[in-house]
Design a protein around this motif. Structure first.
Motif, PDB file in Angstrom:
ATOM      1  N   ARG A  38       0.836  -1.204   0.000  1.00 42.34           N
ATOM      2  CA  ARG A  38       0.000   0.000   0.000  1.00 42.34           C
ATOM      3  C   ARG A  38       0.871   1.254   0.000  1.00 42.34           C
ATOM      4  O   ARG A  38       1.951   1.265   0.576  1.00 42.34           O
ATOM      5  CB  ARG A  38      -0.928  -0.004   1.220  1.00 42.34           C
ATOM      6  CG  ARG A  38      -1.998  -1.093   1.167  1.00 42.34           C
ATOM      7  CD  ARG A  38      -2.854  -1.102   2.422  1.00 42.34           C
ATOM      8  NE  ARG A  38      -2.110  -1.587   3.563  1.00 42.34           N
ATOM      9  CZ  ARG A  38      -2.040  -2.871   3.922  1.00 42.34           C
ATOM     10  NH1 ARG A  38      -2.648  -3.800   3.193  1.00 42.34           N
ATOM     11  NH2 ARG A  38      -1.351  -3.238   4.980  1.00 42.34           N
ATOM     12  N   THR A  39       0.375   2.305  -0.640  1.00 45.74           N
ATOM     13  CA  THR A  39       1.081   3.587  -0.669  1.00 45.74           C
ATOM     14  C   THR A  39       0.114   4.686  -0.252  1.00 45.74           C
ATOM     15  O   THR A  39      -1.061   4.445  -0.007  1.00 45.74           O
ATOM     16  CB  THR A  39       1.636   3.878  -2.077  1.00 45.74           C
ATOM     17  OG1 THR A  39       0.541   3.901  -3.010  1.00 45.74           O
ATOM     18  CG2 THR A  39       2.634   2.809  -2.507  1.00 45.74           C
ATOM     19  N   GLY A  40       0.611   5.920  -0.199  1.00 44.59           N
ATOM     20  CA  GLY A  40      -0.257   7.043   0.162  1.00 44.59           C
ATOM     21  C   GLY A  40      -0.610   7.012   1.635  1.00 44.59           C
ATOM     22  O   GLY A  40       0.213   6.724   2.489  1.00 44.59           O
ATOM     23  N   GLY A  41      -1.874   7.294   1.927  1.00 45.29           N
ATOM     24  CA  GLY A  41      -2.310   7.230   3.316  1.00 45.29           C
ATOM     25  C   GLY A  41      -2.641   8.578   3.904  1.00 45.29           C
ATOM     26  O   GLY A  41      -2.562   9.620   3.264  1.00 45.29           O
ATOM     27  N   PHE A 191      -8.554  10.051   5.207  1.00 45.05           N
ATOM     28  CA  PHE A 191      -8.280   9.917   3.775  1.00 45.05           C
ATOM     29  C   PHE A 191      -7.613  11.186   3.246  1.00 45.05           C
ATOM     30  O   PHE A 191      -7.734  12.262   3.843  1.00 45.05           O
ATOM     31  CB  PHE A 191      -9.581   9.660   3.001  1.00 45.05           C
ATOM     32  CG  PHE A 191     -10.676  10.652   3.290  1.00 45.05           C
ATOM     33  CD1 PHE A 191     -10.886  11.742   2.463  1.00 45.05           C
ATOM     34  CD2 PHE A 191     -11.501  10.498   4.405  1.00 45.05           C
ATOM     35  CE1 PHE A 191     -11.895  12.659   2.723  1.00 45.05           C
ATOM     36  CE2 PHE A 191     -12.507  11.409   4.678  1.00 45.05           C
ATOM     37  CZ  PHE A 191     -12.711  12.487   3.833  1.00 45.05           C
ATOM     38  N   THR A 226      -4.745  16.077   4.177  1.00 45.51           N
ATOM     39  CA  THR A 226      -5.536  14.889   4.450  1.00 45.51           C
ATOM     40  C   THR A 226      -6.617  15.245   5.463  1.00 45.51           C
ATOM     41  O   THR A 226      -6.509  16.243   6.177  1.00 45.51           O
ATOM     42  CB  THR A 226      -4.683  13.722   4.990  1.00 45.51           C
ATOM     43  OG1 THR A 226      -4.325  13.983   6.353  1.00 45.51           O
ATOM     44  CG2 THR A 226      -3.433  13.536   4.159  1.00 45.51           C
ATOM     45  N   THR A 270     -12.772   9.055  -3.385  1.00 41.15           N
ATOM     46  CA  THR A 270     -11.506   8.547  -2.859  1.00 41.15           C
ATOM     47  C   THR A 270     -11.454   7.023  -2.863  1.00 41.15           C
ATOM     48  O   THR A 270     -12.459   6.351  -2.623  1.00 41.15           O
ATOM     49  CB  THR A 270     -11.255   9.068  -1.429  1.00 41.15           C
ATOM     50  OG1 THR A 270      -9.949   8.663  -1.011  1.00 41.15           O
ATOM     51  CG2 THR A 270     -12.282   8.515  -0.449  1.00 41.15           C
ATOM     52  N   THR A 271     -10.288   6.489  -3.159  1.00 41.81           N
ATOM     53  CA  THR A 271     -10.071   5.043  -3.095  1.00 41.81           C
ATOM     54  C   THR A 271      -9.102   4.683  -1.975  1.00 41.81           C
ATOM     55  O   THR A 271      -8.822   3.506  -1.747  1.00 41.81           O
ATOM     56  CB  THR A 271      -9.497   4.524  -4.422  1.00 41.81           C
ATOM     57  OG1 THR A 271      -8.274   5.220  -4.720  1.00 41.81           O
ATOM     58  CG2 THR A 271     -10.487   4.749  -5.561  1.00 41.81           C
ATOM     59  N   ASP A 272      -8.586   5.693  -1.292  1.00 45.46           N
ATOM     60  CA  ASP A 272      -7.603   5.497  -0.223  1.00 45.46           C
ATOM     61  C   ASP A 272      -8.214   5.998   1.070  1.00 45.46           C
ATOM     62  O   ASP A 272      -8.057   7.162   1.442  1.00 45.46           O
ATOM     63  CB  ASP A 272      -6.310   6.247  -0.558  1.00 45.46           C
ATOM     64  CG  ASP A 272      -5.225   6.037   0.483  1.00 45.46           C
ATOM     65  OD1 ASP A 272      -5.431   5.217   1.399  1.00 45.46           O
ATOM     66  OD2 ASP A 272      -4.170   6.704   0.383  1.00 45.46           O
ATOM     67  N   CYS A 273      -8.942   5.142   1.764  1.00 42.61           N
ATOM     68  CA  CYS A 273      -9.741   5.585   2.902  1.00 42.61           C
ATOM     69  C   CYS A 273      -9.689   4.556   4.022  1.00 42.61           C
ATOM     70  O   CYS A 273      -9.854   3.357   3.791  1.00 42.61           O
ATOM     71  CB  CYS A 273     -11.189   5.801   2.453  1.00 42.61           C
ATOM     72  SG  CYS A 273     -12.292   6.346   3.772  1.00 42.61           S
TER      73      CYS A 273
END
Length: 407
Positions: A38-41, A191, A226, A270-273
């Motif tokens: 996983r990346t981002g965050g 997110f 964020t 959002t897909t990063d949650c």
């Protein structure tokens, strides 16, 4: 013969443990249930203890994102804004970043590129343990490829469960989750935002807090902010039913400030949650035989504490240290590891209750107290800043007066 350790989980705690193990001369193997890294965050911070652990682990590529030009604003019910104290104003001056920044630095450490001359740690994706048998001299682990269902058995000298709040290793080796997870009757949703809320500076932070609900926007350097939505509930189970976005819109329906609307609108794309209930993990021991828990699997300080990343990094650094100090005595090493970490973890688990009220006051009385305390703190900081500026200006002013008096 070099000792092998199985590390379950490719998060911060898992990669920190693998780094510490390798520094102590062990051969770690990491398994991760997800099919890829996983990346981002979301926003996280490191305290000075965390930054020392970064140095101990040799994380030379950690990217930090403290905002240099941002202001923290508090939004009241009428939509007015005023300066406030944000998370980075807490004592110790935490260092800001996102979760992916720490994971990227750890990944570079355990999987270096070809120019470093180091061999990387073996990482197996789509893999999880289904059985752990510790006979006192070795740990037999049955591993499953979750994409195919194929299983295999391997032996390790140590198993480290760093697989999060609902740890599979903890369930297999210690017992069901209900024995260890405390419920806080609260939910979080964190997110990244695609851009800053309208009318605010790119690095500004925002806080809109009501009784039992709060919206935070964390401004960062060189990337979009964020967000964190958090609220209290007496029925945690019900929060996982139905559409998540619609539930959150209902919870924050009467908070109609454009900045809050901007945050809620982002949820649809959002897909990063991270959306989850809030818990802490309380355990009398973090190891049994040759099985050790680390990070959220062992203690879960929770997001309100602001210490989860610091604790995970410190856990990995200490693990490497105690294994090097007790090379032929694993029980002594694990006992020393827990003895060094336990006071730190206990303190911050307790402090998380107070910080919970900072994030989201749980009733109207505490909302009022929080508002008053923050108002006094902002005024005190302003007074200190003004006094410092006056002291700095005094020598120059005296020099001007002396020059004017000269013949």
């Amino acid at each position: 013969m070099q000792k092998r350790a199985l590390v379950v989980g490719l998060g911060i705690a898992g990669m920190s443990a693998a780094s510490g193990l390798r520094r102590a001369g062990w051969t770690p193997v990491i398994v991760e249930r997800a099919p890829e890294r996983r990346t981002g965050g979301y926003f996280i911070n490191l305290t000075p203890e965390g930054m020392r652990a970064v140095d101990d682990l040799g994380l030379d590529t950690l990217h930090t994102r403290n905002p240099e030009r941002g202001t923290t604003w508090s939004l009241n019910r009428r939509g007015h804004r005023r300066p406030a104290l944000g998370w980075l104003d807490l004592p110790g001056r935490p260092t800001a970043m996102v979760r992916g920044d720490v994971e990227a630095a750890l990944w570079q450490r355990i999987r270096p590129d070809g120019g470093s001359g180091e061999s990387g740690v073996e990482v197996r994706f789509s893999t999880a343990p289904v059985e752990i048998v510790d006979d006192g001299t070795v740990v037999e682990v049955e591993l499953e490829d979750v994409s195919t269902g194929r299983r295999s058995r391997e032996s390790f000298d140590l198993v480290v469960g760093a697989d999060g709040l609902r740890s599979t290793v903890r369930r297999l080796a210690f017992g069901p989750h209900e024995r260890f997870m405390t419920t806080w009757n609260a939910m979080i949703c964190a997110f990244p935002l695609p851009g800053q809320a309208p009318s605010f500076g790119a690095q500004d932070s925002l806080i809109s807090a009501r009784s039992g609900r709060a919206v935070w926007v964390f401004g960062l350097a060189d990337r979009a902010p964020t967000a964190l939505l958090t609220y209290c509930t007496k029925d945690v189970g019900a929060q996982f039913t139905g559409d998540r976005t619609e539930r959150l819109r209902d919870v924050f329906a009467d908070m109609d400030h454009p900045a809050v609307r901007h945050v809620l609108d982002t949820l649809t794309t959002t897909t990063d949650c991270l959306f989850d209930s809030v818990h802490q993990v309380k355990m009398d021991r973090w190891s049994t035989g040759r099985v050790l828990l680390a990070g959220d699997a062992a203690w879960c300080l929770n997001l309100f504490s602001g210490m989860g990343t610091t604790a995970a990094l410190r856990g990995g650094a200490e693990l490497g240290r105690v294994l090097a100090e007790h090379p032929g005595d694993l029980p002594a090493a694990l006992a020393a590891w827990e003895a060094r970490l336990r006071p730190f973890i206990t303190t911050h688990q307790r402090m998380a209750r107070l910080k919970h009220q900072w994030f989201v006051p749980t009733n109207r009385a505490l909302t009022g107290v929080r508002t008053l305390v923050l108002h006094l703190a902002v005024n005190a900081r302003r007074a200190v800043t003004e006094a410092r500026l006056l002291r700095a200006a005094a020598p120059a002013a005296n020099g001007v007066r002396r020059g004017a008096a000269s013949p």
